[in-house]
Design a protein around this motif. Structure first.
Motif, short mmCIF file in Angstrom:
data_model
loop_
_atom_site.label_atom_id
_atom_site.label_comp_id
_atom_site.label_asym_id
_atom_site.label_seq_id
_atom_site.Cartn_x
_atom_site.Cartn_y
_atom_site.Cartn_z
N GLU A 196 30.88 19.03 -1.75
CA GLU A 196 29.57 19.61 -1.45
C GLU A 196 29.51 21.09 -1.79
OE1 GLU A 196 25.71 19.43 -0.71
OE2 GLU A 196 27.08 17.71 -0.68
N ARG A 197 30.63 21.80 -1.68
CA ARG A 197 30.61 23.24 -1.94
C ARG A 197 30.30 23.56 -3.40
NH1 ARG A 197 36.73 25.16 -2.81
NH2 ARG A 197 37.70 23.16 -3.32
N PHE A 198 30.44 22.57 -4.29
CA PHE A 198 30.16 22.78 -5.71
C PHE A 198 28.86 22.09 -6.15
CE2 PHE A 198 35.00 22.89 -5.98
CZ PHE A 198 35.05 24.28 -5.92
N ARG A 199 28.09 21.61 -5.20
CA ARG A 199 26.84 20.91 -5.53
C ARG A 199 25.87 21.88 -6.21
NH1 ARG A 199 26.16 15.63 -5.68
NH2 ARG A 199 27.27 15.49 -3.68
N SER A 200 25.37 21.52 -7.38
CA SER A 200 24.45 22.39 -8.12
C SER A 200 23.81 21.60 -9.26
CB SER A 200 25.20 23.60 -8.69
OG SER A 200 26.27 23.17 -9.51
N SER A 201 22.73 22.15 -9.78
CA SER A 201 22.10 21.54 -10.96
C SER A 201 22.88 21.88 -12.23
CB SER A 201 20.66 22.04 -11.09
OG SER A 201 19.91 21.76 -9.93
N LEU A 202 23.41 23.11 -12.28
CA LEU A 202 24.17 23.55 -13.45
C LEU A 202 25.29 24.46 -12.99
CD1 LEU A 202 24.24 23.51 -16.63
CD2 LEU A 202 23.14 25.76 -16.50
N ALA A 203 26.50 24.20 -13.49
CA ALA A 203 27.66 25.02 -13.14
C ALA A 203 28.28 25.61 -14.40
CB ALA A 203 28.70 24.18 -12.39
N PHE A 204 28.77 26.83 -14.27
CA PHE A 204 29.47 27.48 -15.38
C PHE A 204 30.67 28.22 -14.84
CE2 PHE A 204 30.30 31.40 -17.83
CZ PHE A 204 30.72 30.82 -19.02
N ALA A 205 31.83 28.08 -15.51
CA ALA A 205 33.05 28.80 -15.13
C ALA A 205 33.55 29.58 -16.33
CB ALA A 205 34.12 27.83 -14.65
N GLY A 206 33.68 30.89 -16.17
CA GLY A 206 34.19 31.73 -17.25
C GLY A 206 34.25 33.17 -16.79
N ASN A 207 35.33 33.85 -17.13
CA ASN A 207 35.45 35.25 -16.76
C ASN A 207 34.44 36.10 -17.54
OD1 ASN A 207 37.60 34.75 -15.00
ND2 ASN A 207 39.11 34.94 -16.65
N ARG A 208 34.07 37.21 -16.94
CA ARG A 208 33.12 38.12 -17.58
C ARG A 208 33.85 38.97 -18.62
NH1 ARG A 208 29.10 42.17 -14.18
NH2 ARG A 208 27.68 42.69 -15.90
N LEU A 209 33.58 38.72 -19.88
CA LEU A 209 34.22 39.42 -20.99
C LEU A 209 33.15 40.01 -21.90
CD1 LEU A 209 36.93 36.74 -21.86
CD2 LEU A 209 37.29 38.86 -20.58
N PRO A 210 33.43 41.14 -22.53
CA PRO A 210 32.41 41.79 -23.37
C PRO A 210 31.85 40.89 -24.47
CG PRO A 210 34.25 43.28 -22.98
CD PRO A 210 34.66 41.95 -22.42
N ASP A 211 32.72 40.04 -25.05
CA ASP A 211 32.30 39.20 -26.17
C ASP A 211 31.53 37.97 -25.71
OD1 ASP A 211 32.13 38.48 -28.85
OD2 ASP A 211 33.99 37.33 -28.80
N ARG A 212 31.45 37.77 -24.39
CA ARG A 212 30.76 36.60 -23.85
C ARG A 212 29.56 36.98 -22.99
NH1 ARG A 212 34.66 34.02 -20.39
NH2 ARG A 212 35.47 32.83 -22.15
#
Length: 380
Positions: free
Chosen positions: A202-218
């Motif tokens: 339930e803690r990850f319930r969402s319509s859209l999930a994204f996992a990624g570190n904040r990097l300048p090129d991204r």
């Protein structure tokens, strides 16, 4: 225990599998903290080990990775974490040990003494096969193209081969134009023993999930594809994992930020959301043929993948049937709003079966092994 010394005079019988001792200098095998290559290293090395190869993985004690380990023991390699010393004495001891191996790998992005390692491994014992394994080829190539005095220009022609975890023909052509003897993509893949469907949480319930570190090129692409979609779908919920997003990032009422996502939580994160977003870094998207690890992790867990558009996607998944491809945040939002949970499950399952059939680390290890056999034979 040192890497096994190979007797090149003992040639295998026809049809007998060749095995090699491999000394691998990389960022980290035991920690995924600020280390997006961890999944790739683990998948490749585990499958090479299963094929009989003996690997020692050398990594520096740096960037607080050892404080955020998500592996206590490594069953498929000898893990050696060395302290970072000003005089390189500890690193030199590892290099001396590595000189006994059949193959020495210098991975890009170790993060400590990279230039030193890139030149130093070329001075080990004569006849050894030396690989530069680039986990960020677009960045390496851009750096070299922009700086004719980059020291790696002198090192590159001395490596027996460059392996890259993406890039396809564009990267191969650029590397060989710069003097690489040979360049071979060994793509990211699925590790079905690590990434698989689990019960939703339930803690990850969402319509859209994204996992990624904040990097300048991204960052700009995440602002467009993730935050832009959240603005255009205010009635849907968005879940963001990764380091660096807690400060100075957009604050939207339908976006929840959870910080670093440990490896043990990846499957539930990807399985629970209705859709999982992949956003390539700018350089990767520009080059194409560069699916990152999260692309395979999400699908392996049964997630329905929405990815940004880049050339070569169809080499891995069939757009429209096994994944959804968006050109901007507006298209991501439209997918999120129109996608049903049943459609999400069906698409995720089709994609998972495709990866299991053609794109696992067992497939990639066989590709790497064939090239290593060729290179070792050539160096004898």
């Amino acid at each position: 225990m040192q890497p096994t010394v190979s007797n090149h005079q003992e040639r295998p019988l026809s049809g007998e599998r060749r095995t090699h001792s491999i000394a691998f200098f990389g960022s980290s095998l035991v920690s995924a903290y600020w280390n997006g290559a961890a999944t790739y290293f683990r998948g490749m090395i585990k499958e090479l080990h299963r094929r009989g190869h003996r690997i020692t993985f050398y990594e520096p004690d740096a960037f607080e990775r050892q404080d955020h380990r998500d592996m206590d023991e490594v069953p498929y390699a000898r893990s050696d974490v060395y302290p970072v010393e000003d005089d390189n004495s500890e690193l030199e001891r590892r290099l001396e040990e590595a000189s006994l191996a059949d193959v020495v790998v210098k991975a890009s992005g170790v993060g400590v003494r990279d230039e030193y390692l890139e030149s130093r491994v070329l001075k080990l014992r004569r006849g050894q096969t030396r690989i530069f394994w680039d986990v960020d080829a677009p960045a390496t190539l851009a750096r070299m193209e922009e700086n004719p005095d980059d020291p790696f220009h002198q090192c590159l022609p001395c490596y027996d081969c460059v392996f890259t975890y993406g890039g396809g023909a564009p990267v191969v052509e650029r590397y060989e134009a710069m003097g690489a003897r040979k360049c071979v993509p060994i793509y990211n893949a699925l590790d079905p023993e690590t990434h698989f469907a689990v019960e939703p949480e339930e803690r990850f319930r969402s319509s859209l999930a994204f996992a990624g570190n904040r990097l300048p090129d991204r960052e700009e692409r995440v602002l467009e594809f993730f935050f832009g979609a959240a603005r255009n779908a205010p009635d849907d919920s968005f879940l963001l994992a990764g380091n660096g997003w807690q400060e100075n990032a957009p604050v939207l009422p339908n976006v929840k930020k959870i910080g670093h996502l440990y490896t043990k939580d990846h499957n539930a994160f990807n399985r629970t959301a209705k859709a999982v977003l992949n956003v390539c870094r700018e350089s990767m998207a520009k080059n194409g043929y560069s699916p990152p690890t999260r692309f395979f992790e999400a699908v392996g867990a049964g997630g329905c993948l929405i990815t940004d558009a880049w050339e070569g996607i169809e080499e891995f998944l069939n757009p429209g049937e096994e994944c959804l491809v968006a050109r901007d945040g507006n298209e991501v939002a439209e997918f999120v709003k129109s996608l049903t949970w049943d459609e999400s499950v069906r698409m995720g399952e089709r994609a998972r079966l495709k990866l299991l059939e053609k794109h696992t680390y067992a497939h990639r290890a066989l590709e790497a092994e064939r090239m290593l056999d060729f290179l070792v034979d050539r160096s004898i």
